[in-house]
Design a protein around this motif. Sequence first.
Motif, mmCIF file in Angstrom:
data_model
loop_
_atom_site.group_PDB
_atom_site.id
_atom_site.type_symbol
_atom_site.label_atom_id
_atom_site.label_comp_id
_atom_site.label_asym_id
_atom_site.label_seq_id
_atom_site.Cartn_x
_atom_site.Cartn_y
_atom_site.Cartn_z
ATOM 1 N N VAL A 355 0.842 -1.201 0.000
ATOM 2 C CA VAL A 355 0.000 0.000 0.000
ATOM 3 C C VAL A 355 0.873 1.245 0.000
ATOM 4 O O VAL A 355 0.610 2.212 -0.729
ATOM 5 N N TRP A 356 1.936 1.255 0.807
ATOM 6 C CA TRP A 356 2.829 2.423 0.856
ATOM 7 C C TRP A 356 3.502 2.653 -0.501
ATOM 8 O O TRP A 356 3.596 3.789 -0.972
ATOM 9 N N GLN A 357 3.971 1.589 -1.119
ATOM 10 C CA GLN A 357 4.582 1.723 -2.440
ATOM 11 C C GLN A 357 3.568 2.301 -3.438
ATOM 12 O O GLN A 357 3.885 3.198 -4.223
ATOM 13 N N TYR A 358 2.341 1.823 -3.346
ATOM 14 C CA TYR A 358 1.275 2.224 -4.273
ATOM 15 C C TYR A 358 0.928 3.700 -4.118
ATOM 16 O O TYR A 358 0.842 4.444 -5.108
ATOM 17 N N ILE A 359 0.718 4.152 -2.884
ATOM 18 C CA ILE A 359 0.297 5.540 -2.689
ATOM 19 C C ILE A 359 1.406 6.519 -3.036
ATOM 20 O O ILE A 359 1.139 7.627 -3.529
ATOM 21 N N ALA A 360 2.653 6.138 -2.787
ATOM 22 C CA ALA A 360 3.759 7.018 -3.166
ATOM 23 C C ALA A 360 3.824 7.157 -4.682
ATOM 24 O O ALA A 360 3.986 8.261 -5.217
ATOM 25 N N TYR A 361 3.679 6.041 -5.373
ATOM 26 C CA TYR A 361 3.761 6.031 -6.839
ATOM 27 C C TYR A 361 2.661 6.878 -7.466
ATOM 28 O O TYR A 361 2.894 7.622 -8.426
ATOM 29 N N TRP A 362 1.444 6.805 -6.908
ATOM 30 C CA TRP A 362 0.289 7.422 -7.559
ATOM 31 C C TRP A 362 -0.134 8.764 -6.953
ATOM 32 O O TRP A 362 -1.090 9.390 -7.442
ATOM 33 N N LEU A 363 0.540 9.234 -5.907
ATOM 34 C CA LEU A 363 0.080 10.441 -5.224
ATOM 35 C C LEU A 363 -0.167 11.611 -6.172
ATOM 36 O O LEU A 363 -1.223 12.247 -6.141
ATOM 37 N N GLY A 364 0.804 11.911 -7.034
ATOM 38 C CA GLY A 364 0.676 13.070 -7.905
ATOM 39 C C GLY A 364 -0.460 12.965 -8.897
ATOM 40 O O GLY A 364 -1.017 13.978 -9.333
ATOM 41 N N ASP A 365 -0.849 11.738 -9.237
ATOM 42 C CA ASP A 365 -1.897 11.543 -10.249
ATOM 43 C C ASP A 365 -3.303 11.614 -9.675
ATOM 44 O O ASP A 365 -4.234 12.057 -10.354
ATOM 45 N N ILE A 366 -3.480 11.141 -8.429
ATOM 46 C CA ILE A 366 -4.854 10.972 -7.946
ATOM 47 C C ILE A 366 -5.299 12.004 -6.922
ATOM 48 O O ILE A 366 -6.504 12.178 -6.703
ATOM 49 N N PRO A 387 -2.809 5.974 5.402
ATOM 50 C CA PRO A 387 -1.572 5.231 5.095
ATOM 51 C C PRO A 387 -0.318 6.095 5.121
ATOM 52 O O PRO A 387 0.742 5.638 5.564
ATOM 53 N N PHE A 388 -0.403 7.345 4.637
ATOM 54 C CA PHE A 388 0.768 8.218 4.726
ATOM 55 C C PHE A 388 1.095 8.550 6.180
ATOM 56 O O PHE A 388 2.275 8.626 6.563
ATOM 57 N N GLU A 389 0.073 8.758 6.996
ATOM 58 C CA GLU A 389 0.311 9.022 8.416
ATOM 59 C C GLU A 389 1.026 7.849 9.070
ATOM 60 O O GLU A 389 1.959 8.031 9.868
ATOM 61 N N MET A 390 0.575 6.629 8.768
ATOM 62 C CA MET A 390 1.191 5.443 9.354
ATOM 63 C C MET A 390 2.652 5.336 8.942
ATOM 64 O O MET A 390 3.524 5.006 9.754
ATOM 65 N N ALA A 398 13.256 5.040 7.133
ATOM 66 C CA ALA A 398 13.455 3.612 7.424
ATOM 67 C C ALA A 398 12.465 2.761 6.636
ATOM 68 O O ALA A 398 12.829 1.711 6.081
ATOM 69 N N ILE A 399 11.205 3.199 6.576
ATOM 70 C CA ILE A 399 10.202 2.451 5.813
ATOM 71 C C ILE A 399 10.526 2.500 4.327
ATOM 72 O O ILE A 399 10.438 1.484 3.617
ATOM 73 N N ALA A 400 10.935 3.675 3.825
ATOM 74 C CA ALA A 400 11.290 3.797 2.405
ATOM 75 C C ALA A 400 12.436 2.845 2.060
ATOM 76 O O ALA A 400 12.414 2.190 1.003
ATOM 77 N N ALA A 401 13.425 2.765 2.931
ATOM 78 C CA ALA A 401 14.562 1.862 2.681
ATOM 79 C C ALA A 401 14.100 0.409 2.652
ATOM 80 O O ALA A 401 14.550 -0.381 1.796
ATOM 81 N N ALA A 402 13.214 0.058 3.575
ATOM 82 C CA ALA A 402 12.708 -1.320 3.612
ATOM 83 C C ALA A 402 11.911 -1.639 2.362
ATOM 84 O O ALA A 402 12.011 -2.756 1.800
ATOM 85 N N ILE A 403 11.098 -0.685 1.907
ATOM 86 C CA ILE A 403 10.324 -0.908 0.676
ATOM 87 C C ILE A 403 11.274 -1.108 -0.499
ATOM 88 O O ILE A 403 11.096 -2.026 -1.321
ATOM 89 N N ASN A 404 12.306 -0.270 -0.601
ATOM 90 C CA ASN A 404 13.269 -0.400 -1.707
ATOM 91 C C ASN A 404 13.978 -1.756 -1.680
ATOM 92 O O ASN A 404 14.213 -2.371 -2.726
ATOM 93 N N GLU A 405 14.329 -2.227 -0.487
ATOM 94 C CA GLU A 405 14.967 -3.548 -0.376
ATOM 95 C C GLU A 405 14.042 -4.638 -0.888
ATOM 96 O O GLU A 405 14.462 -5.558 -1.597
#
Length: 790
Positions: A355-366, A387-390, A398-405
């Motif tokens: 969900v975090w990967q998804y919302i970051a990817y689509w934020l600017g569009d939606i 989800p952004f608050e969480m 730290a979450i961004a790094a984990a998602i990238n891994e």
Amino acid sequence: MVQTANIRRVAVLGAGVMGAQIAAHLVNAGIDTVLFDLPAKEGDANGIVKKAIDNLKKLKPAPFSSAARAEHVAMANYGTDLEQLASCDLVIEAIAERLDWKLDLYAKIAPHLAAHAILATNTSGLSIGKLAEGVPAELRDRFCGIHFFNPPRYMYLVELIPTAHTAGAQLDALETFLVTRLGKGVVRAKDTPNFIANRIGVFSMLATIHHAERFGIRFDVVDDLTGPRLGRPKSATFRTADVVGLDTFAHVVKTMTDNLPNDPWHSHYQAPAWMQALIEKGALGQKTRAGIYKKEGKDILVLDPKAGEYVASGQKGSDEVKAILKIADPAERFAALRASAHPEAQFLWACMRDVWQYIAYWLGDIAGCARDVDFAIRWGFGWKQGPFEMWQAAGWKAIAAAINEDIAAGKTMSSAALPAWVAQRDGVHTPQGSYSAADNSLKPTSSLPVYQRQIYPPTVFGDAEPNYGETVFENDGVRMWLRAGDDVPVLTFKTKAHCVGPDVLAGVQKAVKIAEERFPGLVIWHPEAPFSVGADLASMGPAFMTGDFASIENMVHEFQKTSMTIKYSQVPVVGAAQGYAFGGGCEFLMHCARVVAALETYVGLVEVGVGLLPAGGGCKEFALRAAREAKGGDILASLKDYYMAMAMAKVGTSAEEAKEIGYLRESDIIVFNANEILHVAQSQVRALADANYKAPIKPKAFPVMGRSGAATIRGQLVNMLEGGFISKYDYFIGCQIADVVSGGDVEAGTPVDEEWILKLERERFMGLLKKGKTQERIMYMLENNKPLRN
């Protein structure tokens, strides 16, 4: 004054599930509303609309704030009544999700619309731009999308979707109307498939379904883990799908399938085969009494998708994973989930990561900014945090790094890279505003004047902390405070669920005294619901266990004294209520100079549920009101409905119903947006003070109906007992209440004062408290948080 474009009359086109309920909520708000549909083929031309309104009366939860509101929906049809549109300021189209049908209807109604009227479509996913192309040219600047969530009365979220042509002034006026008149939280969405809430909320559910299969997690275990434990509603994931309707869920998914062909997650935009099989069988969820779950007798069964059969439900998540979910620090909690080898922990981490990967990817569009995403999911899907608050609370980098891994390791549902802006920031929410990926800027909250009525508007994690003023007085139970530059202080209870114990009683009395000395009045308000669940039964525990009934009686006396202090304060005390106001909380409201209540305030004297009777002045107040309202001296006729409300622990399921029952008075004010009640309550204090407020004059005496009236009530109770409507102990409690409100063992018409009835309240309350069955009820309530009918 807040402008709402003078929206006085509204037409709703389409009497289906959503259209009819939108019309119901409009009349709840006192809006002149006409509901249209096709002319019936036989009989009354308005038969389709009439049937829809009749169906609304049967729905639970009730779409109408009062049953009488149903009579206020005007009925019309497209065959003979289109001229009625000329008098409408807003027209909401809510017919089936077919582009061609909607465009045909627009062409039909266009000649009849007023030159100033706004036309809005309540679509859940169709392109507003495509619809606008088919709207007559003269209507395009007055056309937009307006997406209510089901059920419209209760769901806070409304998404507004403008087109390239929509006039800003029209959109501002519509947002203002939705916020203050209908009580909604408005998010402006971009014109993308399923807009914001459904796009992200449904993706989250698809991700949960995907990972449940991948990790082999049972559906009931998924629901145990993805409900309140994760900060989401009790319906969690699969029960939510059943409530929404599996066919509706599949329709929303198909909108994404058909309209997002190049989406990196496109392969996941499909309802699973087991769900399609249920839909084909007609097992659509709650509305067909079978879906992912179904009930057989007293047993709740859940689908086993591999076997294609139902099995007994009720399994819970593992103790190990539930312990992780209890970790208070979000960073530690999500790190522990990711580090755990337990399949359930890996499942939960994967669900949130995708969900975090998804919302970051689509934020600017939606969405205009991250705040809009979080509010849409909180208000539309019931998450405590968006989800952004969480993500931000758990540590952005730290979450961004984990998602990238996990993307690099091929663990995510899509290989799409996080956008570059993610690495450039420490979060998306700041006191200055929330991040807009489209503009690479921080967007402050709306500056529309209507939001000035929200003294403490909803906030997101990362916003500036609300400033609840300077303390005027405080003890362990209450805090009396004043905002800088303000003149009306606020009293807030500090107790759990704002229950009333000795510290609250002492604090209220002290606060009223201070207000009389220094201020024009006082507002009792809490930033969070409920207003109050009533007396703190747990605080009676020590005295109760040791048999120290004298101290309990003293507390009851202090409760009554507090209610009377509120009532006879020399400055107005205004109660600002939302959520529950039960028992003593209700009694406090009954004694306020005025109450400002959010529509969704549930009010009742419910003491019978714990084997007691109202003893904070509730019985007294109803006896006094009945005496004043009696026509021709017939006190019983005035009192009987008040009495039944107490004896049956009747709860008003809206502030309007609370008025009808008598818990609230006609002069009390109902506000549709709970975020406005403090503003309105303080305004009421000022208005009463400006009008030279005078405390009520204590009545020297008022007549009661006496022993003969109590005997008449007992006769009615006998009928209810024999009919099985009440238990023997309910009958006994009912007789005690009857004796109190009738003035005790006196002749009919005997004049008594308030202290006489209050003394009877105390005596009968203490008598009941010493009964074994009352003690059973109290202990059961404390242990199970629900009443026992013994």
